[in-house]
Design a protein around this motif. Structure first.
Motif, mmCIF file in Angstrom:
data_model
loop_
_atom_site.group_PDB
_atom_site.id
_atom_site.type_symbol
_atom_site.label_atom_id
_atom_site.label_comp_id
_atom_site.label_asym_id
_atom_site.label_seq_id
_atom_site.Cartn_x
_atom_site.Cartn_y
_atom_site.Cartn_z
ATOM 1 N N PRO A 77 -5.171 -7.734 2.112
ATOM 2 C CA PRO A 77 -4.725 -6.334 1.996
ATOM 3 C C PRO A 77 -4.752 -5.590 3.327
ATOM 4 O O PRO A 77 -3.828 -4.843 3.649
ATOM 5 N N LEU A 78 -5.803 -5.800 4.113
ATOM 6 C CA LEU A 78 -5.917 -5.083 5.390
ATOM 7 C C LEU A 78 -4.881 -5.578 6.390
ATOM 8 O O LEU A 78 -4.220 -4.779 7.068
ATOM 9 N N TRP A 79 -4.711 -6.896 6.491
ATOM 10 C CA TRP A 79 -3.740 -7.422 7.459
ATOM 11 C C TRP A 79 -2.309 -7.053 7.059
ATOM 12 O O TRP A 79 -1.475 -6.753 7.920
ATOM 13 N N LEU A 116 0.830 -1.200 0.000
ATOM 14 C CA LEU A 116 0.000 0.000 0.000
ATOM 15 C C LEU A 116 0.867 1.253 0.000
ATOM 16 O O LEU A 116 1.626 1.464 0.936
ATOM 17 N N PRO A 117 0.751 2.087 -1.038
ATOM 18 C CA PRO A 117 1.509 3.333 -1.016
ATOM 19 C C PRO A 117 1.030 4.288 0.067
ATOM 20 O O PRO A 117 1.724 5.244 0.411
ATOM 21 N N LEU A 118 -0.158 4.051 0.633
ATOM 22 C CA LEU A 118 -0.692 4.940 1.664
ATOM 23 C C LEU A 118 -0.115 4.664 3.043
ATOM 24 O O LEU A 118 -0.423 5.381 3.997
ATOM 25 N N THR A 119 0.715 3.622 3.168
ATOM 26 C CA THR A 119 1.273 3.286 4.476
ATOM 27 C C THR A 119 2.017 4.464 5.086
ATOM 28 O O THR A 119 1.852 4.781 6.271
ATOM 29 N N ALA A 120 2.820 5.135 4.283
ATOM 30 C CA ALA A 120 3.583 6.281 4.796
ATOM 31 C C ALA A 120 2.663 7.400 5.262
ATOM 32 O O ALA A 120 2.951 8.110 6.233
ATOM 33 N N LEU A 121 1.534 7.562 4.571
ATOM 34 C CA LEU A 121 0.578 8.600 4.970
ATOM 35 C C LEU A 121 -0.076 8.273 6.299
ATOM 36 O O LEU A 121 -0.271 9.145 7.154
ATOM 37 N N LEU A 150 -13.430 -9.071 -2.346
ATOM 38 C CA LEU A 150 -12.177 -9.064 -3.113
ATOM 39 C C LEU A 150 -11.260 -10.234 -2.759
ATOM 40 O O LEU A 150 -10.207 -10.378 -3.367
ATOM 41 N N GLU A 151 -11.648 -11.085 -1.801
ATOM 42 C CA GLU A 151 -10.796 -12.216 -1.399
ATOM 43 C C GLU A 151 -11.480 -13.496 -1.847
ATOM 44 O O GLU A 151 -12.403 -13.978 -1.198
ATOM 45 N N ARG A 152 -11.056 -14.052 -2.968
ATOM 46 C CA ARG A 152 -11.749 -15.198 -3.553
ATOM 47 C C ARG A 152 -10.794 -16.334 -3.911
ATOM 48 O O ARG A 152 -11.042 -17.092 -4.818
ATOM 49 N N ARG A 153 -9.677 -16.428 -3.211
ATOM 50 C CA ARG A 153 -8.730 -17.496 -3.483
ATOM 51 C C ARG A 153 -9.139 -18.770 -2.740
ATOM 52 O O ARG A 153 -9.865 -18.712 -1.753
ATOM 53 N N PRO A 154 -8.623 -19.924 -3.168
ATOM 54 C CA PRO A 154 -8.905 -21.173 -2.432
ATOM 55 C C PRO A 154 -8.385 -21.082 -1.008
ATOM 56 O O PRO A 154 -7.436 -20.353 -0.708
ATOM 57 N N GLY A 155 -9.007 -21.858 -0.104
ATOM 58 C CA GLY A 155 -8.642 -21.810 1.302
ATOM 59 C C GLY A 155 -7.179 -22.086 1.559
ATOM 60 O O GLY A 155 -6.527 -21.388 2.329
ATOM 61 N N TRP A 156 -6.614 -23.122 0.894
ATOM 62 C CA TRP A 156 -5.219 -23.490 1.168
ATOM 63 C C TRP A 156 -4.271 -22.352 0.824
ATOM 64 O O TRP A 156 -3.297 -22.105 1.525
ATOM 65 N N GLU A 157 -4.558 -21.629 -0.273
ATOM 66 C CA GLU A 157 -3.669 -20.555 -0.690
ATOM 67 C C GLU A 157 -3.747 -19.372 0.274
ATOM 68 O O GLU A 157 -2.731 -18.777 0.632
ATOM 69 N N THR A 158 -4.956 -19.049 0.728
ATOM 70 C CA THR A 158 -5.116 -17.917 1.627
ATOM 71 C C THR A 158 -4.529 -18.221 3.001
ATOM 72 O O THR A 158 -3.870 -17.368 3.602
ATOM 73 N N VAL A 159 -4.741 -19.439 3.507
ATOM 74 C CA VAL A 159 -4.159 -19.810 4.796
ATOM 75 C C VAL A 159 -2.634 -19.772 4.711
ATOM 76 O O VAL A 159 -1.954 -19.276 5.617
ATOM 77 N N ARG A 160 -2.091 -20.263 3.619
ATOM 78 C CA ARG A 160 -0.635 -20.216 3.429
ATOM 79 C C ARG A 160 -0.121 -18.777 3.489
ATOM 80 O O ARG A 160 0.877 -18.485 4.161
ATOM 81 N N GLU A 161 -0.809 -17.850 2.807
ATOM 82 C CA GLU A 161 -0.374 -16.456 2.815
ATOM 83 C C GLU A 161 -0.542 -15.824 4.193
ATOM 84 O O GLU A 161 0.272 -14.995 4.610
ATOM 85 N N MET A 162 -1.613 -16.210 4.918
ATOM 86 C CA MET A 162 -1.804 -15.696 6.272
ATOM 87 C C MET A 162 -0.674 -16.149 7.191
ATOM 88 O O MET A 162 -0.160 -15.381 8.011
#
Length: 368
Positions: free
Chosen positions: A101-103, A5-10, A134-146
């Motif tokens: 995106p939020l986490w 997110l480019p807004l992080t600095a803001l 906006l979060e529509r990935r398979p469960g295994w992929e999202t858990v892995r990224e988390m």
């Protein structure tokens, strides 16, 4: 891949101002109310009294009550999570509240991200979980990224840890627990009939079919000395097994458990059951009941075969071990006492609350 997110600095100076003026230690982002979401009840809400006693400040944010909701119903949730997240030092995200995106944004602001899951949510499809807009990935992929994103990942058993460890450096097994203050101990004495009991949900009553042959043999062998008692609101298909069926009621659950002399926990070996921590097994053990359960998954973690319970694989083993317990009062008493001690030492709120407190509290923080 983390969402940048480019807004992080803001937002960084805003976050510093908000968190310094109105700080809290941890934000819990849970699946639902204690009554509606068992995983939230046992993984978050039952620990909050310990947080209160230790002056740890927190906030709990719950999602919309229904899984399939319109996007606009998530807007109040988003603003509550955003505001309280800015104020928090740690953010505890439960199970399948997926919005990377939020986490990732909070992670970039320097928040400690803690992720917890207590069953095989990685095997579920997007329609089965609380996927946010906006979060529509398979469960295994999202858990892995988390897991990759999180500073600490808490899981409920070794099977789940086996999925998480290749993707995260800091994976901790924090088991499901009982508050033993709510679990009196069964008094084992001479009984005209020994009650073999099962208690469970309508979704799991089908598992009783796995031990139908063994229960039939026990009944034929021991006759009037044994009673099979089933407590459920589901259908029970045991046509050749004489049994007593009772409806489950929350107010009567404890008295139903204590009416058993032996607990049984038959389970098939599937991704779903391997990921589960058998709560009914813990309830039996917490009440001081000897148990016979399928040799798989969490059962094999909690039970040392022949010491604090029995593990069984086939009908012959189920029949032999149930018959031993029915005919040996001293074995029931001794094994039940060891089962209770196991829960006290490893699966009780009293033993695990300090562990959870240590995980959730930032390392360099003092209570706010």
């Amino acid at each position: 891949m983390q969402w940048k997110l480019p807004l992080t600095a803001l937002f960084a100076p805003i976050e510093r101002a908000v968190s310094s003026r109105w700080p809290i230690q941890v934000l819990f982002v849970v699946r639902g109310d204690p009554l509606d979401a068992p995983s939230s009840r046992y993984r978050v809400f039952q620990y909050l009294q310990d947080f209160d006693r230790n002056n740890i400040s927190y906030r709990v944010v719950k999602p919309p009550r229904r899984k399939r909701v319109h996007c606009h119903l998530w807007i109040p949730w988003f603003w509550r999570t955003f505001f309280w997240g800015l104020r928090s030092r740690s953010i505890f995200i439960q199970k399948d509240i997926f919005w990377l995106p939020l986490w990732s944004f909070f992670k970039r602001l320097g928040k400690r991200v803690l992720y917890d899951f207590d069953d095989a949510v990685f095997a579920e499809q997007p329609g089965q979980v609380y996927n946010l807009p906006l979060e529509r990935r398979p469960g295994w992929e999202t858990v892995r990224e988390m897991v990759r994103l999180s500073d600490v990942t808490m899981v409920a058993n070794d099977y789940l840890a086996g999925f998480a460890r290749p993707h995260g450096a800091n994976v901790m097994v924090v088991p499901m627990v009982l508050d033993l203050e709510s679990y009196p101990v069964k008094t084992h004495g001479h009984a005209a009939k020994v009650v073999i009991g099962w208690i469970g949900s309508p979704q799991t009553s089908v598992f009783l079919e796995l031990v139908q042959v063994a229960l039939e043999r026990v009944g034929e062998r021991l006759g009037e000395r044994v009673e099979i008692r089933i407590v459920t609101n589901g259908e029970v298909s045991l046509p050749r097994v004489p049994h007593t069926r009772m409806r489950w009621e929350a107010a009567r659950e404890m008295s139903d458990l204590l009416s058993f002399d032996i607990g049984i926990v038959p389970l098939p070996e599937t991704t779903f059951t391997l990921g589960k921590s058998s709560f009914k097994l813990l309830q039996f053990m917490g009440c001081g009941l000897p148990v016979v359960c399928s040799r798989m998954g969490f059962n094999a973690e909690a039970i040392n075969d022949g010491e604090n319970g029995f593990l069984a694989e086939d009908n012959e083993e189920w029949c032999k071990k149930l018959s031993l317990l029915v005919t040996n009062e001293e074995m029931r008493r001794t094994m039940g006492a060891k089962a209770r001690r196991t829960v006290e030492e490893r699966y009780s709120l009293q033993s695990q609350a300090p562990v959870v407190r240590q995980v959730v509290m930032p390392v360099d923080a003092s209570p706010a």
